[in-house]
Design a protein around this motif. Structure first.
Motif, PDB file in Angstrom:
ATOM      1  N   THR A  37       0.837  -1.194   0.000  1.00 21.53           N
ATOM      2  CA  THR A  37       0.000   0.000   0.000  1.00 21.53           C
ATOM      3  C   THR A  37       0.875   1.248   0.000  1.00 21.53           C
ATOM      4  O   THR A  37       1.930   1.284   0.634  1.00 21.53           O
ATOM      5  CB  THR A  37      -0.941   0.030   1.218  1.00 21.53           C
ATOM      6  OG1 THR A  37      -1.682   1.254   1.214  1.00 21.53           O
ATOM      7  CG2 THR A  37      -0.168  -0.059   2.533  1.00 21.53           C
ATOM      8  N   THR A  38       0.410   2.257  -0.724  1.00 23.88           N
ATOM      9  CA  THR A  38       1.114   3.545  -0.750  1.00 23.88           C
ATOM     10  C   THR A  38       0.403   4.586   0.109  1.00 23.88           C
ATOM     11  O   THR A  38       0.809   5.746   0.130  1.00 23.88           O
ATOM     12  CB  THR A  38       1.231   4.063  -2.201  1.00 23.88           C
ATOM     13  OG1 THR A  38      -0.083   4.163  -2.769  1.00 23.88           O
ATOM     14  CG2 THR A  38       2.074   3.120  -3.045  1.00 23.88           C
ATOM     15  N   ARG A  53       6.026   0.797 -10.158  1.00 22.85           N
ATOM     16  CA  ARG A  53       4.848   0.360 -10.914  1.00 22.85           C
ATOM     17  C   ARG A  53       5.118   0.258 -12.410  1.00 22.85           C
ATOM     18  O   ARG A  53       4.409  -0.453 -13.119  1.00 22.85           O
ATOM     19  CB  ARG A  53       3.680   1.334 -10.661  1.00 22.85           C
ATOM     20  CG  ARG A  53       3.032   1.170  -9.283  1.00 22.85           C
ATOM     21  CD  ARG A  53       1.764   1.990  -9.196  1.00 22.85           C
ATOM     22  NE  ARG A  53       2.044   3.417  -9.075  1.00 22.85           N
ATOM     23  CZ  ARG A  53       2.106   4.079  -7.927  1.00 22.85           C
ATOM     24  NH1 ARG A  53       1.919   3.433  -6.785  1.00 22.85           N
ATOM     25  NH2 ARG A  53       2.362   5.368  -7.904  1.00 22.85           N
ATOM     26  N   SER A  54       6.121   0.970 -12.893  1.00 20.90           N
ATOM     27  CA  SER A  54       6.314   1.043 -14.343  1.00 20.90           C
ATOM     28  C   SER A  54       7.633   0.474 -14.854  1.00 20.90           C
ATOM     29  O   SER A  54       7.746   0.179 -16.049  1.00 20.90           O
ATOM     30  CB  SER A  54       6.204   2.508 -14.796  1.00 20.90           C
ATOM     31  OG  SER A  54       7.203   3.303 -14.168  1.00 20.90           O
ATOM     32  N   VAL A  55       8.626   0.323 -13.987  1.00 21.46           N
ATOM     33  CA  VAL A  55       9.943  -0.092 -14.461  1.00 21.46           C
ATOM     34  C   VAL A  55       9.904  -1.535 -14.958  1.00 21.46           C
ATOM     35  O   VAL A  55       9.199  -2.389 -14.416  1.00 21.46           O
ATOM     36  CB  VAL A  55      11.001   0.082 -13.348  1.00 21.46           C
ATOM     37  CG1 VAL A  55      10.800  -0.954 -12.228  1.00 21.46           C
ATOM     38  CG2 VAL A  55      12.409  -0.002 -13.912  1.00 21.46           C
ATOM     39  N   ARG A  56      10.658  -1.797 -16.014  1.00 22.46           N
ATOM     40  CA  ARG A  56      10.737  -3.133 -16.587  1.00 22.46           C
ATOM     41  C   ARG A  56      12.030  -3.811 -16.131  1.00 22.46           C
ATOM     42  O   ARG A  56      13.018  -3.130 -15.846  1.00 22.46           O
ATOM     43  CB  ARG A  56      10.688  -3.068 -18.116  1.00 22.46           C
ATOM     44  CG  ARG A  56       9.396  -2.461 -18.654  1.00 22.46           C
ATOM     45  CD  ARG A  56       9.316  -2.576 -20.165  1.00 22.46           C
ATOM     46  NE  ARG A  56      10.442  -1.931 -20.839  1.00 22.46           N
ATOM     47  CZ  ARG A  56      10.497  -0.639 -21.127  1.00 22.46           C
ATOM     48  NH1 ARG A  56       9.497   0.163 -20.808  1.00 22.46           N
ATOM     49  NH2 ARG A  56      11.558  -0.131 -21.756  1.00 22.46           N
ATOM     50  N   PRO A  57      12.042  -5.131 -16.077  1.00 23.80           N
ATOM     51  CA  PRO A  57      13.243  -5.837 -15.610  1.00 23.80           C
ATOM     52  C   PRO A  57      14.507  -5.411 -16.345  1.00 23.80           C
ATOM     53  O   PRO A  57      15.566  -5.213 -15.725  1.00 23.80           O
ATOM     54  CB  PRO A  57      12.909  -7.310 -15.873  1.00 23.80           C
ATOM     55  CG  PRO A  57      11.425  -7.372 -15.850  1.00 23.80           C
ATOM     56  CD  PRO A  57      10.948  -6.061 -16.417  1.00 23.80           C
ATOM     57  N   GLN A 144       6.050  -0.457   6.417  1.00 25.50           N
ATOM     58  CA  GLN A 144       4.968  -0.438   5.423  1.00 25.50           C
ATOM     59  C   GLN A 144       5.560  -0.791   4.063  1.00 25.50           C
ATOM     60  O   GLN A 144       6.403  -0.067   3.541  1.00 25.50           O
ATOM     61  CB  GLN A 144       4.313   0.939   5.366  1.00 25.50           C
ATOM     62  CG  GLN A 144       3.249   1.076   4.277  1.00 25.50           C
ATOM     63  CD  GLN A 144       2.653   2.474   4.223  1.00 25.50           C
ATOM     64  OE1 GLN A 144       2.648   3.195   5.219  1.00 25.50           O
ATOM     65  NE2 GLN A 144       2.154   2.861   3.066  1.00 25.50           N
ATOM     66  N   LEU A 145       5.120  -1.898   3.486  1.00 27.51           N
ATOM     67  CA  LEU A 145       5.587  -2.283   2.164  1.00 27.51           C
ATOM     68  C   LEU A 145       4.793  -1.509   1.115  1.00 27.51           C
ATOM     69  O   LEU A 145       3.566  -1.513   1.139  1.00 27.51           O
ATOM     70  CB  LEU A 145       5.418  -3.787   1.959  1.00 27.51           C
ATOM     71  CG  LEU A 145       6.121  -4.680   2.988  1.00 27.51           C
ATOM     72  CD1 LEU A 145       5.903  -6.151   2.664  1.00 27.51           C
ATOM     73  CD2 LEU A 145       7.608  -4.364   3.066  1.00 27.51           C
ATOM     74  N   PHE A 146       5.508  -0.855   0.205  1.00 27.89           N
ATOM     75  CA  PHE A 146       4.805   0.006  -0.750  1.00 27.89           C
ATOM     76  C   PHE A 146       5.101  -0.318  -2.206  1.00 27.89           C
ATOM     77  O   PHE A 146       4.553   0.319  -3.113  1.00 27.89           O
ATOM     78  CB  PHE A 146       5.107   1.480  -0.475  1.00 27.89           C
ATOM     79  CG  PHE A 146       6.524   1.920  -0.753  1.00 27.89           C
ATOM     80  CD1 PHE A 146       6.895   2.375  -2.013  1.00 27.89           C
ATOM     81  CD2 PHE A 146       7.489   1.895   0.244  1.00 27.89           C
ATOM     82  CE1 PHE A 146       8.193   2.789  -2.274  1.00 27.89           C
ATOM     83  CE2 PHE A 146       8.794   2.303  -0.003  1.00 27.89           C
ATOM     84  CZ  PHE A 146       9.143   2.751  -1.264  1.00 27.89           C
ATOM     85  N   GLY A 166      10.192  -0.833   1.176  1.00 27.79           N
ATOM     86  CA  GLY A 166       9.505  -0.566   2.424  1.00 27.79           C
ATOM     87  C   GLY A 166       9.739   0.846   2.934  1.00 27.79           C
ATOM     88  O   GLY A 166      10.772   1.470   2.666  1.00 27.79           O
ATOM     89  N   TRP A 167       8.757   1.342   3.682  1.00 25.17           N
ATOM     90  CA  TRP A 167       8.834   2.638   4.370  1.00 25.17           C
ATOM     91  C   TRP A 167       8.859   2.346   5.866  1.00 25.17           C
ATOM     92  O   TRP A 167       7.989   1.655   6.390  1.00 25.17           O
ATOM     93  CB  TRP A 167       7.643   3.514   3.996  1.00 25.17           C
ATOM     94  CG  TRP A 167       7.300   4.625   4.959  1.00 25.17           C
ATOM     95  CD1 TRP A 167       6.112   4.830   5.609  1.00 25.17           C
ATOM     96  CD2 TRP A 167       8.141   5.707   5.365  1.00 25.17           C
ATOM     97  NE1 TRP A 167       6.171   5.950   6.397  1.00 25.17           N
ATOM     98  CE2 TRP A 167       7.400   6.519   6.271  1.00 25.17           C
ATOM     99  CE3 TRP A 167       9.468   6.069   5.064  1.00 25.17           C
ATOM    100  CZ2 TRP A 167       7.938   7.658   6.876  1.00 25.17           C
ATOM    101  CZ3 TRP A 167       9.995   7.212   5.672  1.00 25.17           C
ATOM    102  CH2 TRP A 167       9.235   7.992   6.545  1.00 25.17           C
ATOM    103  N   TRP A 168       9.887   2.867   6.546  1.00 29.85           N
ATOM    104  CA  TRP A 168      10.062   2.619   7.986  1.00 29.85           C
ATOM    105  C   TRP A 168       9.133   3.560   8.751  1.00 29.85           C
ATOM    106  O   TRP A 168       9.538   4.528   9.343  1.00 29.85           O
ATOM    107  CB  TRP A 168      11.512   2.841   8.370  1.00 29.85           C
ATOM    108  CG  TRP A 168      11.987   1.972   9.488  1.00 29.85           C
ATOM    109  CD1 TRP A 168      11.244   1.172  10.291  1.00 29.85           C
ATOM    110  CD2 TRP A 168      13.349   1.822   9.916  1.00 29.85           C
ATOM    111  NE1 TRP A 168      12.036   0.524  11.191  1.00 29.85           N
ATOM    112  CE2 TRP A 168      13.337   0.906  10.982  1.00 29.85           C
ATOM    113  CE3 TRP A 168      14.556   2.371   9.502  1.00 29.85           C
ATOM    114  CZ2 TRP A 168      14.508   0.524  11.649  1.00 29.85           C
ATOM    115  CZ3 TRP A 168      15.716   1.994  10.159  1.00 29.85           C
ATOM    116  CH2 TRP A 168      15.693   1.088  11.225  1.00 29.85           C
ATOM    117  N   ARG A 169       7.863   3.218   8.712  1.00 26.47           N
ATOM    118  CA  ARG A 169       6.817   4.082   9.263  1.00 26.47           C
ATOM    119  C   ARG A 169       6.967   4.278  10.771  1.00 26.47           C
ATOM    120  O   ARG A 169       6.744   5.372  11.303  1.00 26.47           O
ATOM    121  CB  ARG A 169       5.446   3.464   8.936  1.00 26.47           C
ATOM    122  CG  ARG A 169       4.237   4.222   9.434  1.00 26.47           C
ATOM    123  CD  ARG A 169       2.950   3.554   8.957  1.00 26.47           C
ATOM    124  NE  ARG A 169       3.008   2.100   9.071  1.00 26.47           N
ATOM    125  CZ  ARG A 169       2.849   1.425  10.209  1.00 26.47           C
ATOM    126  NH1 ARG A 169       2.622   2.077  11.332  1.00 26.47           N
ATOM    127  NH2 ARG A 169       2.905   0.110  10.221  1.00 26.47           N
TER     128      ARG A 169
END
Length: 253
Positions: A37-38, A53-57, A144-146, A166-169
């Motif tokens: 979640t963002t 969300r958009s980067v390709r391997p 929080q994994l985003f 991850g965000w270290w919330r």
């Protein structure tokens, strides 16, 4: 507040360290519900979430998982926090006594365990949190994994790696859990990672060359540096740097 704690007691280089099966106490990540979640992310992380969300391997590495499905499934946690000098990234340094990648900085991470679940869905998320807890002592409930980056490959160790963002919330204390695996746990300000004075090209005797960062008395290279380099680039944080500046590696690297 800073979360840096230093303790001492690919593309080649710094793959997931991992822990042997059954190592240590039961992880707090084991019973956690995991999702991406963002919601509530700080604005400075938006470019990283957008890139994920958009980067390709192929935009991340030329080393991609074998089409045969071979390889050791693993995950790393790329954990961003907020420190005294602003945004920062959590890294660890592998113990100098390890047989592979000794003394190299890396992201927390390791191979998936059966209890992590489906390797195609939530397995890498659980593995990234579990390994980070086992290696650094962080409380996964504060992470929080985003986002998740495309899976990459480390030929020298046959790891198929899922980078989990991850965000270290809710930061928690971190440090060395097992000195036999980890020499130190530390954070690096993003400002230092984007400072041209701290950037170079690492050159291995095998001929492989790739990005490197000279930060926190460490040389970050190999898989870890490659992923950081691409995140910095696609997040729009990159500053022009001297790509002709070389740092030689030796055969032990």
């Amino acid at each position: 507040m800073t979360h840096t704690h230093t303790h001492s007691t690919a593309q080649a280089g710094n793959g997931p360290a991992g822990s042997p099966p059954g190592h240590g106490p039961v992880s707090r990540a084991s019973g956690m519900a995991v999702d991406i979640t963002t919601d509530g992310l700080p604005a400075w992380l938006d470019p990283v979430a957008d890139a994920a969300r958009s980067v390709r391997p192929q935009q991340l590495s030329r080393f991609l998982p074998p089409e045969s499905g071979a390889g050791r499934q693993s995950a790393v946690l790329i954990l961003f926090g907020e420190g005294e000098r602003g945004p920062e990234l959590l890294l660890m340094e592998r113990a100098g006594t390890l047989r592979s990648h000794a003394g190299q900085p890396s992201f927390p991470g390791g191979a998936l365990d059966p209890e992590d679940g489906d390797q195609a869905t939530t397995g890498p998320l659980r593995a990234a949190l579990r390994e980070a807890e086992e290696e650094t002592g962080l409380d996964p409930r504060g992470v929080q994994l985003f986002g998740v980056l495309p899976r990459l490959y480390i030929p020298v160790s046959s790891f198929v790696v899922t980078p989990v963002l991850g965000w270290w919330r809710a930061p928690s204390p971190v440090g060395v859990v097992d000195p036999g695996e980890t020499a130190r746990v530390f954070t690096v300000p993003v400002a230092d990672l984007t400072d041209p004075a701290n950037r170079a090209t690492a050159v291995h005797p095998s001929g492989h060359a790739g990005p490197a960062f000279l930060v926190e008395s460490a040389l970050v290279w190999g898989f870890t540096a490659g992923v950081i380099d691409r995140i910095v680039h696609y997040a729009g944080w990159e500053r022009p740097w001297d790509r002709t500046r070389q740092v030689p590696l030796d055969w032990r690297a």
